[in-house]
Scaffold this motif. Structure first.
Motif, short mmCIF file in Angstrom:
data_model
loop_
_atom_site.label_atom_id
_atom_site.label_comp_id
_atom_site.label_asym_id
_atom_site.label_seq_id
_atom_site.Cartn_x
_atom_site.Cartn_y
_atom_site.Cartn_z
N VAL A 194 -27.45 83.27 -95.01
CA VAL A 194 -26.78 83.51 -93.68
C VAL A 194 -26.31 85.04 -93.77
O VAL A 194 -25.77 85.74 -94.87
CB VAL A 194 -25.47 82.76 -93.90
N SER A 195 -26.38 85.57 -92.50
CA SER A 195 -25.80 87.13 -92.30
C SER A 195 -24.72 86.76 -91.64
O SER A 195 -24.48 86.15 -90.70
CB SER A 195 -26.90 87.80 -91.50
N VAL A 196 -23.73 87.88 -91.75
CA VAL A 196 -22.62 87.77 -91.32
C VAL A 196 -22.16 89.34 -90.67
O VAL A 196 -22.71 90.37 -91.30
CB VAL A 196 -21.39 87.42 -91.91
N CYS A 197 -21.47 89.80 -89.85
CA CYS A 197 -21.12 90.85 -89.22
C CYS A 197 -19.88 91.21 -89.30
O CYS A 197 -18.93 90.60 -88.97
CB CYS A 197 -21.63 91.21 -87.77
N PHE A 198 -19.44 92.39 -89.83
CA PHE A 198 -17.88 93.10 -89.99
C PHE A 198 -17.41 93.86 -88.60
O PHE A 198 -16.48 94.01 -88.41
CB PHE A 198 -17.75 93.70 -91.19
N SER A 199 -18.68 94.29 -88.02
CA SER A 199 -18.30 95.18 -86.96
C SER A 199 -18.17 94.57 -85.57
O SER A 199 -18.19 95.41 -84.19
CB SER A 199 -19.35 96.41 -86.98
N LYS A 200 -18.39 93.40 -85.54
CA LYS A 200 -18.32 92.60 -84.37
C LYS A 200 -16.72 92.26 -84.26
O LYS A 200 -15.97 93.19 -83.94
CB LYS A 200 -18.94 91.42 -84.26
N GLY A 201 -16.40 91.08 -83.80
CA GLY A 201 -15.10 90.70 -83.67
C GLY A 201 -14.13 91.09 -84.54
O GLY A 201 -12.73 91.34 -84.45
N LEU A 202 -14.48 91.34 -85.81
CA LEU A 202 -13.43 91.60 -87.04
C LEU A 202 -13.15 93.10 -86.78
O LEU A 202 -12.05 93.51 -87.34
CB LEU A 202 -14.31 91.33 -88.44
N GLY A 203 -13.78 94.10 -86.37
CA GLY A 203 -13.27 95.32 -85.83
C GLY A 203 -13.66 96.51 -86.84
O GLY A 203 -12.96 97.46 -86.63
N ALA A 204 -14.30 96.04 -87.91
CA ALA A 204 -14.75 97.05 -88.86
C ALA A 204 -15.68 98.21 -88.23
O ALA A 204 -16.24 97.75 -86.98
CB ALA A 204 -15.19 96.64 -90.11
N PRO A 205 -15.61 99.56 -88.59
CA PRO A 205 -16.61 100.44 -88.00
C PRO A 205 -18.19 100.24 -88.32
O PRO A 205 -18.63 100.38 -87.37
CB PRO A 205 -16.08 101.69 -88.60
N VAL A 206 -18.43 99.73 -89.52
CA VAL A 206 -19.72 99.65 -89.81
C VAL A 206 -20.02 98.37 -90.78
O VAL A 206 -19.05 98.09 -91.65
CB VAL A 206 -20.25 100.75 -90.51
N GLY A 207 -21.27 97.58 -90.60
CA GLY A 207 -21.53 97.13 -91.75
C GLY A 207 -21.57 95.35 -91.26
O GLY A 207 -21.17 94.90 -90.72
#
Length: 340
Positions: A194-207
């Motif tokens: 599973v892949s997850v994104c930190f820079s979508k709704g969570l608001g991190a700048p990158v990754g």
């Protein structure tokens, strides 16, 4: 400031996140000793119920690492026709892994075990070997649709019965969990990676990150290096991702509420085609019937509202932590002035 509804990425981190980034303890992640990255990967794996995780520069790289790890050149990957890994990743499955895509025309990006079975051709020397199924949860072009857990379990069982692996593009899995009340691990237990994104709704700048078994992640780390994703003192940006993971998941409910308000307001305007009940998370698709979507987007941009025109008549708006309830009300006033 413009009201930016183009994506759920943000233009700048919050002060608290900037402080976490400034205070980050770093090492060399290529050598495996960046303590902030190690903490992020451990936390991510724990939330997803997986043995291990790997930090990546982007969601596209996370997905393509998984495809490379689960397939061999000449294999076939089964996915929805509008899935991000096929639609938005520049032909990477073919370029990076030498695989072809077998596409299912699924409603809002969600297909069933029967749909999967129907897409798999009989064993024959003329056909590529199907080895991987990819799903997307929530589904971007499906309007932020959430996979029903029972449907996911059925697809998982069908794939594994046929000796195939299952990868979940969970860039917005955080949204699916908050909106459905089903924890991320309960979704992820049905998939091999599973892949997850930190820079979508969570608001991190990158990754982003990809997670799975320890054996899978060991292979994924080599593939990340092969794809040019090995990073050095990356704890500086990983600290932003870790802060987001620990502080910004529950607040996604605010984005969902704002998206529903936006959808209800748009649906009430003349010349807009939209079913507000279709909005499950933070993505709102609508059709404009009185002018080309590109013209509406251009007029809105001049008036201070940014959204995306995705087709001749189709528009997309996405809510995030930089867009508050008052911004939604202001955006609706501006849209109404232009359309009415």
């Amino acid at each position: 400031m413009p009201i930016d509804l183009r994506s759920d990425t943000i233009t700048k981190p919050t002060p608290e996140m900037r402080a976490a980034i400034a205070a980050a303890e770093v090492g060399d992640d290529v050598l495996g000793d960046d303590p902030t990255v190690i903490a992020l990967e451990k936390k991510t794996a724990e939330i997803l119920g997986k043995e291990a995780a790997l930090y990546t520069p982007s969601g596209t790289m996370a997905n393509q690492i998984a495809i490379r790890c689960h397939t061999r050149s000449g294999d076939e990957v089964v996915t929805d026709a509008n899935a991000h890994c096929h639609f938005y990743e520049v032909g990477a499955p073919a370029a990076l892994s030498g695989v072809t895509m077998r596409l299912i025309d699924a409603k809002r990006g969600i297909f069933t075990a029967d749909d999967l079975a129907a897409a798999i051709r009989p064993a024959n020397v003329h056909f590529p070997q199907p080895s991987l199924v990819c799903i997307e949860n929530t589904h971007n072009r499906g309007g932020g649709s959430i996979w029903p857990l029972e449907t996911l379990a059925g697809v998982s069982a069908e794939a594994h019965k046929r000796g195939m692996k299952l990868h979940m593009d969970g860039a917005r899995l955080w949204n699916a969990a908050v909106a459905s009340g089903i924890c991320e691990a309960d979704f992820a237990k049905h998939v091999d990676s599973v892949s997850v994104c930190f820079s979508k709704g969570l608001g991190a700048p990158v990754g982003s990150a990809v997670a799975g078994t320890k054996e899978f992640i060991a292979r994924a780390r080599r593939v990340r290096k092969l794809f040019g994703g090995g990073m050095r003192q990356v704890g500086i940006i990983a600290a932003g991702a870790l802060y987001a993971l620990e502080h910004n998941r529950a607040r996604l409910a605010d984005d969902h509420a704002n998206a529903k308000t936006l959808a209800a307001g748009l649906a009430a305007l003349p010349g807009v085609k939209l079913d507000p009940k279709s909005v499950e998370t933070n993505i709102v698709f609508f059709d404009v019937l009185t002018m080309p979507a590109a013209d509406l987007a251009a007029k809105l941009e001049k008036a201070g509202v940014w959204l995306m025109a995705l087709g001749p008549n189709s528009c997309r708006a996405v809510t995030c932590l930089e867009v508050g309830a008052e911004d939604i009300e202001r955006a609706l006033v501006i849209v109404k002035k232009i359309l009415c």
